[in-house]
Design an enzyme around this catalytic site. Structure first.
Site, PDB file in Angstrom:
ATOM      1  N   LYS A  76       0.868  -1.181   0.000  1.00 43.92           N
ATOM      2  CA  LYS A  76       0.000   0.000   0.000  1.00 43.92           C
ATOM      3  C   LYS A  76       0.904   1.231   0.000  1.00 43.92           C
ATOM      4  O   LYS A  76       1.929   1.246   0.699  1.00 43.92           O
ATOM      5  CB  LYS A  76      -0.883  -0.025   1.254  1.00 43.92           C
ATOM      6  CG  LYS A  76      -1.924   1.088   1.309  1.00 43.92           C
ATOM      7  CD  LYS A  76      -2.837   0.937   2.532  1.00 43.92           C
ATOM      8  CE  LYS A  76      -3.896   2.031   2.572  1.00 43.92           C
ATOM      9  NZ  LYS A  76      -4.810   1.873   3.725  1.00 43.92           N
ATOM     10  N   SER A 151      -9.809   1.997   2.840  1.00 40.39           N
ATOM     11  CA  SER A 151      -8.904   2.736   1.982  1.00 40.39           C
ATOM     12  C   SER A 151      -7.881   1.846   1.251  1.00 40.39           C
ATOM     13  O   SER A 151      -7.276   2.310   0.289  1.00 40.39           O
ATOM     14  CB  SER A 151      -8.132   3.752   2.833  1.00 40.39           C
ATOM     15  OG  SER A 151      -7.301   3.092   3.767  1.00 40.39           O
ATOM     16  N   SER A 175     -10.159  -0.309   6.970  1.00 44.60           N
ATOM     17  CA  SER A 175      -9.514  -0.140   5.665  1.00 44.60           C
ATOM     18  C   SER A 175      -8.852  -1.383   5.083  1.00 44.60           C
ATOM     19  O   SER A 175      -8.468  -1.386   3.915  1.00 44.60           O
ATOM     20  CB  SER A 175      -8.475   0.984   5.734  1.00 44.60           C
ATOM     21  OG  SER A 175      -9.118   2.230   5.688  1.00 44.60           O
TER      22      SER A 175
END
Lengths: 484, 95, 478
Positions: A76, A151, A175
């Protein structure tokens, strides 16, 4: 090759069925082919990956292979990776080349992984749909008109489409678990303090926690084995031994006590999703687990409390982005204040600005007690509810998301509606508990996810419970047709 | 709780965020809605409850007083928007 | 109208740790810009603070030394504001639960009496960097070397009633932190900084007046002058029917005045909240015990001991205990020489202090060591030197002319104590000045001085004065 799980790839590399160079090249090509449709990578690091793959193969020859030697994965874009752009999904950091390495990525590199690139995400991890990214929304691999969740949407979509066998994610209010649910992926949010936050760009420091995303619980265990542990650079990381998370995967779950909070099955839950979750629970019953209803009376207030705590911390955490030492700076500042205001005004997107403003307001003189203190008090009540529940049950189960993936644009003008998509995940962060989402079936072609919540530092049990389900079902093996 | 345009301007100033004038009503509307959501907290009486700042009751671990960092100025200043002679430059600071 | 001054001081003492409070970068003074600013100090995205154990110990040490309550738990908080030398946009400080709670410090006033000044609290925090305003074509340069340096902010009660009291408190505090070895006390380098909250009220009034906060007071002298200026300014404002505004004022030492710092009228809203990156700090009883056992003898106790054990005056004792080094010097002079403490105290507080002051030296750098001074004092005690000759020898020693005895020998400065020799000189003087002898014997006592002068002249000042007086008197009475 891409239908293999991470553990199968590990075995294949060990048996020299293929090399890391071949494996890496294979995934790089998949990314090149499919990423334009999905937009799940912000940056791909092909050259670096090829170099790392060569090194991994050499290490293996020398008998010097780490536990994940030669396995390609993606991170990420919230984890600082030295020498590689680390944007956090924001214009603010579009030009930011991280000058140091996060602990999580360093540990994985040490174990021999090959970084394929950095995955797309909601800006500064603030969002539940990946639509707040400066780099545009990620498409859900199951339906390109829908969101992947957020997210960690890029990380979830990349695994779902098998553009990477595994990815890292972070979870502040859901997330990892919510996008895992929306994309048919297994995603684990560890106990707060289990995984170091050093080098992970902070959103809400008391809630943020990094974790693995992969096709299976078995794969997540392999990743967590490497990611977890004390870090001298993060004084909130916990000094507890890291067990072998792979060791107990096959333990029987006969007699396991599963708590079902009535607040997780309320009117807000989509009926089709509810049926899917019920089927998963039935499967556990068949496996010998005992199901019982429990009460988490304060859970419904976790969203309001979270939307004070998280913005308050973020308003302060994001003050460092001021255009002085790194990041976006307007080209023609009139004076210092103008530089601050326009650099931040232009560098941050609308949702980030909203949250900074909510947090600023909640902490400002005269409002602290009514908002921040109140939220911290509720946090204790919510945490106590879980403590109480865990005196009676071993794990808690429920949906990870109230609906399946929604359409891109559907909620982007209504922050409150968006916030409510994390209604089943947020309480876990407030209490610092570990939680895992596993694929639980489909509703009209869209995946659903079962969330399993454990006691503090009980990740081994969560992985065991998740793995047992994956031994009896094949939802986690499903891949959208075009990515097969 | 409903925020008016002036309050939004005040908060934006405190947070050093430039908000375009035409965007202020939109922010006022959204922020007010968020505050309405947040104020559902008031449904529960929390008198006397100890606030919880961290999710587990641990205490701070301390570091030995040792210098292990070395000078990496040039490396760190690669990302600096403006620097000179090892200093970060900003528009003039008025004391 | 009778006005009363009310002063409270906030002191920032830089703790003498090797590394910063939350990072492992060095704290050394004077390094090239940004060469001692690591990733944590720069507030790079993703970095985290880790608290320095030594900073905690030093704060605890200070707390114990001022008789303060050390709570078992203290909490770090973020103070949020934007400034280019504040890299994270917040300062990590302590707000609601400081590491040191209420304590006190006793100060000695000019008349020798004591006064107790309350200390409200002391808390740990990180320092900011520096903004440099020159030479960057209209821009400011930011140096973050100082960012993250550990500070102990020590807040007093508004207990002081004059600039002199404020300075006495500050000097006592300065001595204390140096005794404890927690701060080098260097005011020029900013290791010991002071802000003063000053207000005035009509004498007898309970309520405090509106205060001004004075900044940039980087020497004891400036503290005194700034406060005196500010007190007069406030009285002036009030007597002319005006109102004192609560504000921060900068002291300008060139103009010797304070002036308002308001560049923009804006109430600060620091939005303090507990730092989520730092867990509560626990002070275990075992740490308290350990630090307590390591405490040196503190200035107040030392002062008392010097008075009772050595029979010194309060003023002498205050001066001798101003620093640990000074007190150690005094005691080692005594140990080496065995002379009267009063004699040693006089010499250190007068001759040595003046010489050090003249050359701008600290006691540690004195060219005359304690051992050497002890030898000199011994020569006074055994009558080899008169006080006057001793001063001459001391000056020679200061210039590095050799040991006491060498100087005495080389310059023939040995005092004449041989009775017969002095008598012979006296006899000659009396014989040469019969008129003056007549006058004295007729009752004109003043002439005695004339004879002493003549005798000293004849011996080049080396006659033992007491002996000379006695012998001269004996002879004149005959």
């Amino acid at each position: 090759m891409h239908t293999k799980t991470l553990s199968e790839l590990k075995t294949g590399l060990a048996k020299a069925e293929f090399s890391s160079v071949e494996l890496t090249e294979y995934y790089l090509q998949r990314i090149e082919r499919h990423n334009p449709d999905l937009n799940c990578f912000i940056t791909t690091t092909a050259e670096l990956a090829r170099k790392l793959a060569i090194e991994a193969d050499q290490k293996r020859k020398k008998g010097d292979a780490g536990s994940l030697n030669g396995i390609p994965i993606a991170h990420k874009d919230i984890f600082c990776t030295e020498g590689v752009r680390t944007s956090c999904g924001s214009r603010m950091l579009d030009n930011f080349i991280a000058p140091y390495e996060s602990t999580v990525t360093a540990k994985l590199a040490q174990a021999g992984v090959v970084m394929l690139g950095k995955t797309n995400m909601d800006e500064f991890a603030m969002g539940s749909s990946n639509e707040t990214s400066f780099y545009g929304p990620v498409k859900n691999p199951w339906d390109f008109e829908r969101v992947p969740g957020g997210s960690s949407g890029g990380s979830a979509a990349a695994v779902a489409a098998r553009l990477a066998p595994a990815t890292t994610g972070t979870d502040t209010g859901g997330s990892i678990r919510q996008p895992a649910s929306l994309c048919n992926v297994t995603g684990l949010k560890p106990t707060y303090g289990r995984v170091s936050r050093y080098g992970m760009i902070a959103f809400a420091s008391s809630l943020d926690q990094g974790g693995p995303m992969a096709a299976t619980a078995e794969d997540c265990a392999l990743l967590l084995n490497v990611m977890a542990g004390l870090d001298a650079k993060d004084s909130t990381s916990v000094d507890l031994p890291v067990p072998d998370y792979s060791a107990n995967l096959n333990k029987s779950i006969k007699g396991l006590k599963i708590g079902l909070p009535k607040q997780f099955f309320d009117s807000g839950l989509d009926q089709n999703v509810a049926r899917s979750i019920q089927q998963a629970l039935d499967e556990y019953k068949v496996a010998g687990a005992k199901l019982m209803e429990i009460d988490l009376p304060n859970m419904p207030l976790s969203v309001p409390a979270y939307y004070v705590v998280a913005p308050a911390e973020c308003s302060s955490n994001l003050s460092r982005f001021d255009g002085v030492r790194y990041g976006y700076r307007v080209s023609d500042p009139q004076d210092l204040e103008d530089m601050y205001k326009r650099s931040r005004g232009e560098g941050f997107g609308a949702e980030v600005k909203r949250r900074i403003m909510i947090g600023t307001y909640a902490l400002s003189a005269g409002y602290y007690d009514a908002y921040y203190k109140k939220a911290q008090q509720l946090r204790r009540l919510i945490s106590d509810d879980f403590k109480q529940a865990f005196t009676k049950v071993d794990v808690i189960m429920g949906p990870a998301s109230p609906t399946t993936a929604f359409k891109i644009g559907e909620k982007s003008d209504d922050p409150v509606a968006m916030y409510l998509s994390d209604i089943y995940t947020i309480a876990v962060n407030l209490a610092g508990l570990p939680g895992i989402t596993i694929p639980a079936g489909f509703v009209q072609g869209l995946p659903t996810g079962l969330q399993i919540i454990g006691k503090h530092f009980d990740e081994a049990r969560l992985l065991n419970v998740a793995h047992q389900y994956q031994q009896r079902t094949d939802w986690h093996q499903q891949v959208p047709n075009i990515f097969k | 709780m409903s925020l008016d345009a002036d309050q939004v301007r005040k908060i934006a100033h405190l947070a050093r965020l430039a908000i375009r004038e035409e965007d202020i009503p939109g922010y006022a509307h959204n922020l007010s809605n968020i505050l309405d959501l947040v104020e559902k907290m008031n449904q529960v009486d929390t008198d006397g409850i100890e606030p919880m700042a961290h999710s587990h009751d641990a205490v701070q671990r301390l570091r030995e007083d040792r210098v292990t960092e070395t000078n990496q100025r040039e490396h760190f200043q690669v990302n600096a928007p403006q620097s000179e002679d090892g200093l970060f430059l900003v528009p003039r600071v008025i004391e | 109208m009778q006005w009363e001054t009310v002063i409270g001081l906030e002191v920032h003492a830089q703790l003498a740790t090797r590394s910063k409070i939350f990072s492992a970068a060095a704290t050394a003074y004077g390094a090239a810009p940004n060469t001692q600013a690591c990733a944590v100090d720069l507030g790079l995205p993703g970095v985290l603070p880790v608290l320095n154990k030594e900073a905690v110990r030093m704060a605890v040490k200070f707390g114990l030394a001022i008789g303060a309550e050390i709570p078992s738990r203290s909490v770090f908080a973020r103070k949020n504001y934007f400034y280019p030398d504040l890299p994270k946009g917040y300062q990590i400080s302590q707000y609601e639960q400081p590491i040191v709670e209420a304590g006190y410090l006793d100060i000695t006033l000019e008349d020798g009496s004591n006064k107790r000044i309350g200390i409200t609290r002391a808390h740990l925090e990180e320092d900011a960097g520096k903004s440099l305003h020159e030479d960057f074509h209209g821009a400011s340069g930011i140096d973050l070397n100082r960012a993250g340096t550990p500070l102990l902010e020590i807040v007093s009660e508004p207990d002081m009633r004059s600039a002199k009291e404020a300075v006495a408190y500050l000097k006592t505090l300065h001595a204390l932190v140096r005794y404890l070895g927690i701060c080098d006390g260097n005011m020029q380098e900013g290791s010991f900084r002071c802000d003063a909250n000053v207000s005035v009220r009509i004498k007898g009034e309970e309520k405090l007046g509106t205060r001004a906060e004075l900044k940039n007071l980087n020497s004891f002298r400036f503290v005194e002058r700034a406060i005196n200026y500010e007190v007069e300014r406030q009285i002036d404002v009030l007597e002319n029917g005006g109102e004192v505004i609560q504000e921060t004022r900068l002291y300008d030492s060139d103009k010797d005045e304070t002036r308002s710092m308001r560049s923009k009228e804006e109430a600060n809203d620091y939005r303090y909240f507990p730092d989520p990156d730092l867990l509560p700090v626990e002070i275990e009883p075992s740490l308290l015990e350990q630090v307590h056992s390591e405490l040196p003898e503190l200035p107040a106790a030392k002062k008392q001991r010097f008075c009772s054990k050595y029979g010194l005056s309060a003023q002498d004792a205050v001066q001798l205990t101003a620093s640990r080094e000074m007190a150690d010097y005094f005691e080692s002079v005594l140990a080496d020489s065995g002379v009267e403490p009063k004699l040693a105290a006089n010499w250190i507080n007068v001759e040595l202090a003046a010489a050090l002051n003249k050359d701008g030296l600290d006691i540690e750098a004195s060219p005359v060591t304690a051992e050497a001074l002890g030898k000199l004092l011994k020569r006074i005690a055994d009558n080899t030197l008169s006080g006057k000759l001793a001063k001459e020898v001391f000056e020679a020693m200061w210039e590095g002319a050799g040991s006491v005895d060498e100087i005495i020998e080389k310059r023939g400065l040995r005092q004449i104590t041989d009775t017969a020799a002095i008598e012979a000189i006296i006899d000659k003087i009396l014989a040469d000045n019969p008129a003056q002898v007549e006058q004295y014997r007729a009752g004109k006592d003043k002439v005695f001085g004339f004879f002493v002068g003549q005798a000293m002249k004849a011996t080049q000042g080396k006659a033992n004065p007491a002996q000379l007086n006695k012998l001269l008197k004996d002879r004149l009475i005959q």
